[in-house]
Design an enzyme around this catalytic site. Structure first.
Site, short mmCIF file in Angstrom:
data_model
loop_
_atom_site.label_atom_id
_atom_site.label_comp_id
_atom_site.label_asym_id
_atom_site.label_seq_id
_atom_site.Cartn_x
_atom_site.Cartn_y
_atom_site.Cartn_z
CD GLN A 208 45.09 174.18 -0.68
OE1 GLN A 208 45.50 174.17 0.47
NE2 GLN A 208 44.07 173.42 -1.05
CG PHE A 239 48.25 169.05 3.54
CD1 PHE A 239 48.39 167.94 2.72
CD2 PHE A 239 49.39 169.59 4.12
CE1 PHE A 239 49.65 167.40 2.48
CE2 PHE A 239 50.64 169.05 3.89
CZ PHE A 239 50.77 167.95 3.06
CD GLU A 243 39.30 175.72 -0.08
OE1 GLU A 243 38.16 175.95 -0.53
OE2 GLU A 243 39.62 174.61 0.40
NE ARG A 321 32.98 168.08 0.82
CZ ARG A 321 33.02 167.49 -0.39
NH1 ARG A 321 33.33 166.21 -0.50
NH2 ARG A 321 32.75 168.18 -1.47
NE ARG A 353 45.15 164.06 1.43
CZ ARG A 353 46.36 163.55 1.20
NH1 ARG A 353 47.34 163.78 2.06
NH2 ARG A 353 46.61 162.84 0.12
CG PHE A 355 35.96 170.80 2.97
CD1 PHE A 355 36.87 171.84 2.97
CD2 PHE A 355 34.62 171.10 2.85
CE1 PHE A 355 36.44 173.16 2.85
CE2 PHE A 355 34.18 172.41 2.74
CZ PHE A 355 35.08 173.44 2.74
CB THR A 453 28.77 170.76 -1.18
OG1 THR A 453 29.65 171.50 -0.33
CG2 THR A 453 29.01 169.28 -0.96
CB ALA A 522 36.38 169.66 -3.48
CD GLU A 724 39.10 166.57 -0.10
OE1 GLU A 724 38.94 167.44 0.76
OE2 GLU A 724 38.30 166.39 -1.04
#
Length: 775
Positions: A208, A239, A243, A321, A353, A355, A453, A522, A724
């Site tokens: 990702q 998902f 990442e 988060r 998903r 986060f 963020t 995100a 998400e």
């Protein structure tokens, strides 16, 4: 929902099928393992530790090297650059362990062989001598051992918490254990590296975050970023699991490719994939909540203990988060939320998903539930009493004012359309007359902040070429993992130029086309890349407008973009004709677009800022039936109303909502991660890890978009993110199961079910209610 529009005719906001849909169904969609391998392609396989925490006394690789088909072995000593693929500044995630291992399944070396089977078999011939060290398996064990942190904690605070708690007539104190989750993507981790001349290497990675893979490969090989090209056409699911987790596999493939000057591919078995890669963080949240006799929350004090794993990975931003969503849709007059990201001897947990947001929200729903049962009220009444206001009572724990609150309308409309009140009464009536089967129903809201963020990630680039025949080449930094990003951005471009989608060639994501991309994460893929592509189109259209005005001798204001081309005064010109004439007149038909999200800022040190561009809202009603003799249950019906702003593609968005809900339901009910006392993950295959099946989908499953909603911020097409937020809609299943369990005790005791709410946990909850009732 309207019938899906044919892909060649679709425009923005039309319910258009996924561009790769027919290829997925027919098996012609090309994934990395489908690519034709060059002659001489090598295959890599990882050698994994069989201890959770130990010093490595010795590693004997002689038998590995001597095994049939083996070309060589890679260890830390073979890395010309840095032995690290950590996405954080801590540089604490080695490719190959050196000196000690810190979790069961940690890579220690890689076998390179002529075939995958040969590499896989050889990897198991290693002889390792260990010296065991104490291992820390989970949050409570980490806290008992002194609470070593894997990254810096965060505190959010607003208002006078001590005074609020002391003055509160009532208190809800407790803890909730929230389980983790494996991504269980259909396509596992995989990377394929092809060496080039000089330092060059091309990496095909199921990731990702192509730019991060580029950075990691360059870092490991000790070369510059411009020598590494990373290409991603599609992933078979991500998902969040792709990442950062693809970094290691890409680095190993690239190392081998450059060392032996041959292409190399690495694809682990599902068992090893699940053992060696990170998962959703599990949490233990300890809370103290003060409230009054009406159920109004007065103060919240909560600590979010997080199983981080052996390295930092993304535990810092994930735990941040979780705190950002400790409120869900509720206003707290005074609040203090603290993260505790803990070191454990398990694989480092990572993006998934939501986060961290889902963990923060489910904890908030726990104390809402506690309050409702203590007061003998419907939890929905407590939720409504604590919703954020629209003019006052609308400041979050991180001091951002909620300016777009529509949760009241969403909940009210769903309450009416789902016939919630009548159905709840029917559930109460059913439970009074049935001793074995018990029902439950619940309505829960979602408020989810949209933006990275880490502010610098809120940027995107795109590259758009228009060719002489009017066909269009589209590249951008977003990646396609089945979520429909490519088709949405293509719709943006088609709408901008007024052409059909069949004029647009969707290209694979490549660091050679668009540099310095952010992860597709995100929920911001469409927001960022759609706007970047639109910016590129706007540049080209501006040039074409000037050209058309000159060519057809009219004012630029008289050039109008219409479906199929332009009108220059009274003359209609097709887009293809316009492109051809522009080329002959030396008009540039290519543009690099760019976009950065406005208005956002965040100061982590003070816990204050405006980290989210906007919020997405939704609500769901779930109804369940529980067998109190076995703990088994079924989800009978689900109703959802979800806010995606002005949908770019309703067909894709509905699919995202349905899929997100079912995946969330799996996390909260059946997907249980279990480590044994030796530190080994035992749920490491489909035989031991239960994701939802088609038979688990509720037989009545009503999903509607809040079609009246339109993003107040100028996002692409006034849409809202959809990746998400729907995941958290599944919280209503847990709350409904809680009601069914509580009915055994005449609703006098809060169910307090930890997640995942497996049949075993339901049965234990039922027995707890029976003991409390004295039966």
């Amino acid at each position: 929902m309207n019938k899906q529009t044919d892909i060649s005719l679709a425009t923005l906001h039309a319910p258009t099928r996924h561009d790769s849909g027919p290829k997925h169904v027919t098996g012609t969609a090309e994934y990395i393992d489908d690519m034709v391998e060059p002659v001489g392609t090598m295959h890599a396989y990882l050698g994994l530790s069989t201890k959770p925490h130990a010093e490595i006394i010795s590693i004997d690789l002689d038998a590995v090297r001597a095994a049939p088909g083996v070309i060589g072995v890679l260890t830390a000593e073979d890395i010309p650059g840095e032995n690290d693929v950590s996405p954080s500044h801590k540089h604490d995630e080695p490719i190959f362990a050196e000196g000690r291992v810190q979790f069961w399944g940690q890579p220690m070396f890689a076998v390179i062989a002529e075939t995958r089977d040969a590499a896989r078999r050889a990897a198991h011939l290693v002889k390792v001598e260990y010296h065991d060290l104490p291992h820390i398996p989970d949050v409570r064990a980490a806290q008992a051992a002194g609470g070593k942190l894997v990254t810096e904690p965060l505190k959010l605070e607003r208002g006078d918490v001590e005074t609020g708690l002391a003055a509160a007539p009532r208190r809800a104190k407790g803890a909730i254990t929230i389980g983790g989750q494996d991504h269980f993507y259909l396509e596992g981790q995989i990377a394929f590296a092809v060496p080039g001349e000089d330092e060059d290497v091309t990496v095909y990675s199921s990731t990702q975050h192509p730019s991060e893979v580029q950075l990691m490969v360059a870092q490991v090989l000790a070369i510059r970023h411009n020598a590494v090209t990373v290409t991603v056409r599609r992933m078979g699911g991500g998902f969040g699991g792709k990442e950062t987790q693809g970094n290691l596999f890409a680095a190993v493939a690239a190392l081998a490719a450059k060392k032996w000057n041959r292409a190399c591919k690495i694809r682990p078995d599902r068992d090893d994939d699940m053992s060696a890669t990170g998962k959703r963080h599990d949490f233990v949240v300890d809370y103290d909540v003060g409230y009054d006799d009406t159920g109004k929350i007065l103060a919240v004090d909560a600590v979010y203990g997080t199983r981080g794993g052996f390295s930092s990975d993304l535990t810092g931003p994930v735990s941040d988060r979780a705190l950002f969503h400790c409120d869900n849709a509720y206003w707290y007059p005074a609040v203090r939320a603290r993260s505790e990201p803990l070191y454990t001897n398990t694989v480092s947990n990572t993006a998934f998903r939501g986060f961290g947001g889902p963990q923060g929200m489910i904890a908030a729903e726990r104390w809402v539930e506690d309050i409702a049962y203590a007061l003998g009220k419907d939890p929905l009444d407590i939720r409504k009493a604590n919703f954020y206001g629209t003019d006052t009572d609308n400041v979050t724990p991180y001091h951002q004012t909620v300016e777009d609150n529509i949760v009241h309308r969403v909940v009210e409309e769903l309450e009416a359309s789902s016939d919630y009140q009548a159905r709840r009464q029917a559930v109460l009536d059913f439970n009074r007359s049935n001793n074995v089967l018990k029902k439950g129903i619940a309505l829960t809201p979602v408020k989810f902040g949209i933006s990275f963020t880490a502010t610098w990630y809120n940027q995107a680039g795109a590259l758009v070429h228009v060719y002489k025949d009017g066909s269009i080449h589209l590249s951008h930094g977003g990646t396609e993992m089945g979520q429909g990003l490519y088709i949405k951005v293509a719709q943006v471009v088609a709408d901008a130029f007024g052409v059909n989608l069949d004029s647009i060639k969707i290209m694979a994501t490549s660091t050679g086309k668009v540099p310095n991309t952010s992860a597709t994460a995100a929920s911001s893929g469409s927001d960022l890349n759609g706007m970047a592509a639109y910016n590129a189109c706007a540049q080209i259209k501006a040039r074409l407008t000037v050209h058309a005005a000159q060519l057809y001798q009219c004012d630029e204001a008289a050039v109008e973009w219409v479906e199929g081309g332009i009108k220059a005064g009274d003359t209609f010109v097709t887009f293809a004709e316009l492109a051809a004439s522009a080329y002959l007149n030396r008009v540039q038909l290519s543009a690099a677009g760019f976009y950065k999200t406005p208005k956002i800022h965040w100061d982590r040190a003070t816990g204050r800022g405006h980290p989210f561009y906007y919020f997405a809202y939704g609500a769901s009603v779930s109804e369940v039936t529980v067998d109190t003799l076995t703990g088994e249950y079924v989800v009978d019906r689900v109703d959802i109303l979800h806010d995606v702003g002005k949908s770019l593609n309703p067909a894709v968005d509905i699919g995202q909502i349905e899929g997100g809900f079912i995946q969330g339901m799996g996390w909260l009910t059946t997907e249980e991660l279990v480590w044994d006392d030796k530190g080994q993950l035992r749920t490491h295959a489909p035989s031991t890890y239960k994701i939802p099946l088609a038979s688990d989908v509720p037989p009545i499953f009503n999903v509607q978009l809040a079609e009246w909603s339109e993003n107040r911020e100028p996002t692409i097409g006034r849409s809202k993110a959809v990746g998400e937020p729907p995941f958290m809609l599944a919280m209503s299943v847990v709350e409904a199961l809680g009601m069914a369990v509580a009915s055994v005790g005449d609703y006098k005791l809060a169910p307090q079910l930890d997640t995942p709410v497996t049949p075993e946990r339901v049965l234990m909850g039922v027995e707890r209610m029976k003991r409390a009732r004295g039966s």
